[in-house]
Scaffold this motif. Sequence first.
Motif, PDB file in Angstrom:
ATOM      1  N   THR A   1     -14.843  11.958  12.341  1.00 18.60           N
ATOM      2  CA  THR A   1     -15.156  12.911  11.276  1.00 18.60           C
ATOM      3  C   THR A   1     -15.881  14.113  11.869  1.00 18.60           C
ATOM      4  O   THR A   1     -16.421  14.052  12.979  1.00 18.60           O
ATOM      5  CB  THR A   1     -16.032  12.279  10.184  1.00 18.60           C
TER       6      THR A   1
ATOM      7  N   ILE B   1      -7.504  13.466   0.855  1.00 19.36           N
ATOM      8  CA  ILE B   1      -7.692  12.279   1.679  1.00 19.36           C
ATOM      9  C   ILE B   1      -8.783  12.549   2.707  1.00 19.36           C
ATOM     10  O   ILE B   1      -8.827  13.602   3.341  1.00 19.36           O
ATOM     11  CB  ILE B   1      -6.373  11.858   2.361  1.00 19.36           C
ATOM     12  N   SER B   2      -9.681  11.609   2.868  1.00 18.14           N
ATOM     13  CA  SER B   2     -10.851  11.823   3.725  1.00 18.14           C
ATOM     14  C   SER B   2     -10.533  11.483   5.175  1.00 18.14           C
ATOM     15  O   SER B   2      -9.614  10.714   5.485  1.00 18.14           O
ATOM     16  CB  SER B   2     -12.017  10.959   3.251  1.00 18.14           C
TER      17      SER B   2
ATOM     18  N   ASN C   1     -12.458   9.692   6.897  1.00 17.89           N
ATOM     19  CA  ASN C   1     -12.773   8.263   6.992  1.00 17.89           C
ATOM     20  C   ASN C   1     -11.517   7.425   6.823  1.00 17.89           C
ATOM     21  O   ASN C   1     -11.268   6.476   7.584  1.00 17.89           O
ATOM     22  CB  ASN C   1     -13.782   7.870   5.909  1.00 17.89           C
ATOM     23  N   THR C   2     -10.727   7.758   5.805  1.00 17.57           N
ATOM     24  CA  THR C   2      -9.502   7.002   5.532  1.00 17.57           C
ATOM     25  C   THR C   2      -8.494   7.180   6.662  1.00 17.57           C
ATOM     26  O   THR C   2      -7.844   6.216   7.091  1.00 17.57           O
ATOM     27  CB  THR C   2      -8.891   7.447   4.195  1.00 17.57           C
TER      28      THR C   2
ATOM     29  N   GLN D   1       0.811  -1.212   0.000  1.00 14.10           N
ATOM     30  CA  GLN D   1       0.000   0.000   0.000  1.00 14.10           C
ATOM     31  C   GLN D   1       0.849   1.269   0.000  1.00 14.10           C
ATOM     32  O   GLN D   1       0.314   2.381   0.057  1.00 14.10           O
ATOM     33  CB  GLN D   1      -0.933   0.024   1.222  1.00 14.10           C
TER      34      GLN D   1
ATOM     35  N   GLU E   1     -17.800   3.701   8.176  1.00 13.48           N
ATOM     36  CA  GLU E   1     -16.537   4.400   7.970  1.00 13.48           C
ATOM     37  C   GLU E   1     -16.481   5.662   8.838  1.00 13.48           C
ATOM     38  O   GLU E   1     -17.477   6.349   9.021  1.00 13.48           O
ATOM     39  CB  GLU E   1     -16.379   4.813   6.506  1.00 13.48           C
TER      40      GLU E   1
ATOM     41  N   THR F   1      -9.471   5.039   9.529  1.00 12.22           N
ATOM     42  CA  THR F   1      -9.205   3.632   9.229  1.00 12.22           C
ATOM     43  C   THR F   1      -7.724   3.317   9.361  1.00 12.22           C
ATOM     44  O   THR F   1      -7.341   2.306   9.970  1.00 12.22           O
ATOM     45  CB  THR F   1      -9.687   3.296   7.804  1.00 12.22           C
ATOM     46  N   TRP F   2      -6.873   4.150   8.792  1.00 11.60           N
ATOM     47  CA  TRP F   2      -5.428   3.917   8.870  1.00 11.60           C
ATOM     48  C   TRP F   2      -4.951   3.927  10.327  1.00 11.60           C
ATOM     49  O   TRP F   2      -4.138   3.096  10.727  1.00 11.60           O
ATOM     50  CB  TRP F   2      -4.681   4.989   8.079  1.00 11.60           C
TER      51      TRP F   2
ATOM     52  N   ALA G   1      -0.277  10.497   0.406  1.00  9.54           N
ATOM     53  CA  ALA G   1      -1.711  10.463   0.113  1.00  9.54           C
ATOM     54  C   ALA G   1      -2.080  11.689  -0.712  1.00  9.54           C
ATOM     55  O   ALA G   1      -1.356  12.691  -0.713  1.00  9.54           O
ATOM     56  CB  ALA G   1      -2.510  10.441   1.416  1.00  9.54           C
TER      57      ALA G   1
ATOM     58  N   ARG H   1       2.893   7.391   5.087  1.00  5.99           N
ATOM     59  CA  ARG H   1       2.224   7.131   3.817  1.00  5.99           C
ATOM     60  C   ARG H   1       2.052   8.443   3.070  1.00  5.99           C
ATOM     61  O   ARG H   1       1.723   9.471   3.688  1.00  5.99           O
ATOM     62  CB  ARG H   1       0.833   6.528   4.030  1.00  5.99           C
TER      63      ARG H   1
END
Length: 860
Positions: A815, A733-734, A736-737, A579, A791, A740-741, A729, A727
């Motif tokens: 969020t 980039i949201s 949500n992401t 990734q 998410e 998650t990360w 990006a 990372r």
Amino acid sequence: MTNIHIVNHTHWDREWYFTSMDCIVLSDQLFTDVLEELKRQPNATFVLDGQLSILDDYLELYPEKLPEIKELVAKGQLFIGPWFTQTDAFFASGESILRNAMVGVFESKKYGKYLPIGYLPDTFGFNAQMPTILNEAGFDNIIFWRGIDLGEHVQSPYFKWKSLSGENELYAVNFPQGYGAQQQLEPTKSYVEGRLDKGIDFIKSYADETDILIPTGNDQLGIISSLEEKINKINQIGKYNYQTSTYQAFMDLVRQKDLEEYQGEFRAPVFARVHKTIGSVRMDLKREIFRLENKLTLEIEPMVVIAKELGIVLSNRLVMKAWKKLFECQAHDSLAGCVSDSVSQDIAHRLKEVSEICDSIENLVLKRISEGLQLTDQQFLILNTSVTPFKGKKVVKLISKVNQIEVLGHDSVVISMDYVPSRQNIMEETPAGNRFIEEPGYYILLVAVDCSFAGLGYQVFDFVKQTTAGLPDMTPRMMISKGNYSLTFEEGQLAFSDGHHTIKDFLTIVDDSNAGDTYDYSPIPNDHPFSLPFDSCKGDEETLILEGKLALPYTLAERIAGQTTKIFAYQLTLKLTEQGEVQGSLSFRNSVLNHRIRIKTKLNQSIEKVVSAIQFGYLEKTNQSMNDWEQKYSEMPVNIEPFEKQVIAYSSEEALVFYTEQSKEYEYINDSLYVTVLATTDSLGKPDLMYRPGRASGDTTKKGHIMMDTPLAQMENQRIDFDFSMRMAPTDISENTLVTWKAEKEQPSISYQLQDLNYFVYRIDNKIQSRIQPLSLSERTYTQISLDLAEGLAVSAIHNAYYSDGVVIRLFNGTSEKRYLEPEKLFAGFKYTRINALEEEVTETKSINGYGLATYLLTK
């Protein structure tokens, strides 16, 4: 007429340059005097600093005074709690701050009522999500001191403080001059006209309030005797109407005002220092504190939830004991590290105790489950402490007579091995008596195993032994690649490519001077930082290992003189995922003094803004100008900022997401993001620093005080292993992401193997005896709770309830948008009740605010 509300209090640092044992001695007579004065003066009141731990310490000396204390609390004369300790509000995690309040309230109830105010009079600034945290703990108000900029943040010291989403709010009361501005009220003309009235004039110069709060008290200061009588005399001298009051009574007046609103953090060093660079001092203690708050929330508490359901009952008080010891290490001075070396040793010992409690709970639970399943030495257990599904790698520790194993039905790879040679004349106890044998040699293996879990629970894995030549040798190598991504070491620089763009000089290690103290980093004039070069690079298909060494100044005097006499050696290990995540570990033994080490990561364009994860939220920041800062600030408001595990730097074309659990301090300059690894120093407090001119913090240049050396804060010869990941990006980039990360990185690896080659791989293995009624388990795969979260949502905590027989699950919305939940579907198979962190039922059940929390009690 302006009414001045006087509240008598003490601010009680449990430790500072003096130890917590010193404070217990001081409290013996001082707290006794408080009780006697309150009994003698039935109209007198006193605030015991908003932290319960100091009262618990006193009750250990005088348990017979409990009825007396309960009576004074019931009468509204003595105000105790609500915190367990006076928490740091920037470098403790959101859960740690919340738990401090939870445990403080829980323990306060044995005395009766607790102070219903989020009272933090001396904390070094406040994160922007204190409204969310305190609302969740049942509070709608706060009283605080540092970090405010009157006239910029708000005009009046009395206002509404809103959370980042605006959905949570507090009635806020600030002490513009601090909790000790009016230490002892003297009914003399020189004091009233020269200090007291002038203090009110200062506050009224910002806001012409008709009611003003003034605390009277100071560090380790006792109750003022005959307070009413003194205030009556003051009223014959002063120009304002002075009266005795309580914080609660004043807060009731604030609730009736038409208040202005503020949204954000309080970190401005205007009226008081907030020590913006305090996040890097005594990093050995900070890193252990960060590790243990993660250990408790992400591993131990969920593990105890599993254990209880399986029939392994452990007291909540055991986990609470660990939390209490951690809270003692997270008090504002203690977590900051601005303490004497003697106190730092006390902190280290308490952290050792917390770690031992956690390790022993883990050992006990894992062994009980493994015995209940009757596992063999060629099986192992993995415990998953997340209530959401997991798919990925878990790293397990196995003991094997051979150096390679294969996990049946799962991809696995041995990532490290240590051989323990055989021993002669080892006593073995047998039913027939003792005999002496040759104990065989064995390997301690770390194995990465691909696996998946539905949620909170465990799985049993089988493995077979294989013998191979061992791990592949590292050979000279300049590049690794995965998919479209590559890392290349060329001409002394490390480059990162995503197949389209390349960032040269992507990652650097930087060393610079530290002429500061345990409060603040501060460089020497005309400092010239060192970029630490790498001399060699080796690796295999998965890993690059870069090594280097450089002569650095050993002391600050050498650095000023431009001398370099000490060899500083270091190693950087890098891995690359499919990734595009770069996983790094910087290792070195600290061999020089008075310096700072930072990881520098670079983008191709200038950084325009940074978004940092903070306690239960994300906060955007841009650098502020340092021009003419001396005209306004009490210290340089440097652009060195806190973050909570994740920080994202944005240029016009890309974003860099940096993650670590071992530091909470960053800075950005031009196109580079810097994350602090450590900063070492030799003194508790120094005057006239470049970043902090004037008096020394820590009272070391106060009349009658002494300068205090802190050789332990140099961390000399300590081994440092600093883990991080990065990372690249897109700029859109949201959240949500990002959530998650972050959640993926927080997944712990917890495993156990029932074996008899080494009982000390798990520290108390050999002392965990069989119970009268042994556990009997049959399921190789067990799932207790599985949540399918939308998410942007994550689990902040899962623990056994404090007040009932149930499981508490706290959800976090990462969020900015309010989300709506379906608890009937989410918690299918359970009865659920929406509660706050104090387990009090709340009316809202199906929504969660932006950057907000939602706590549920689950029962069968």
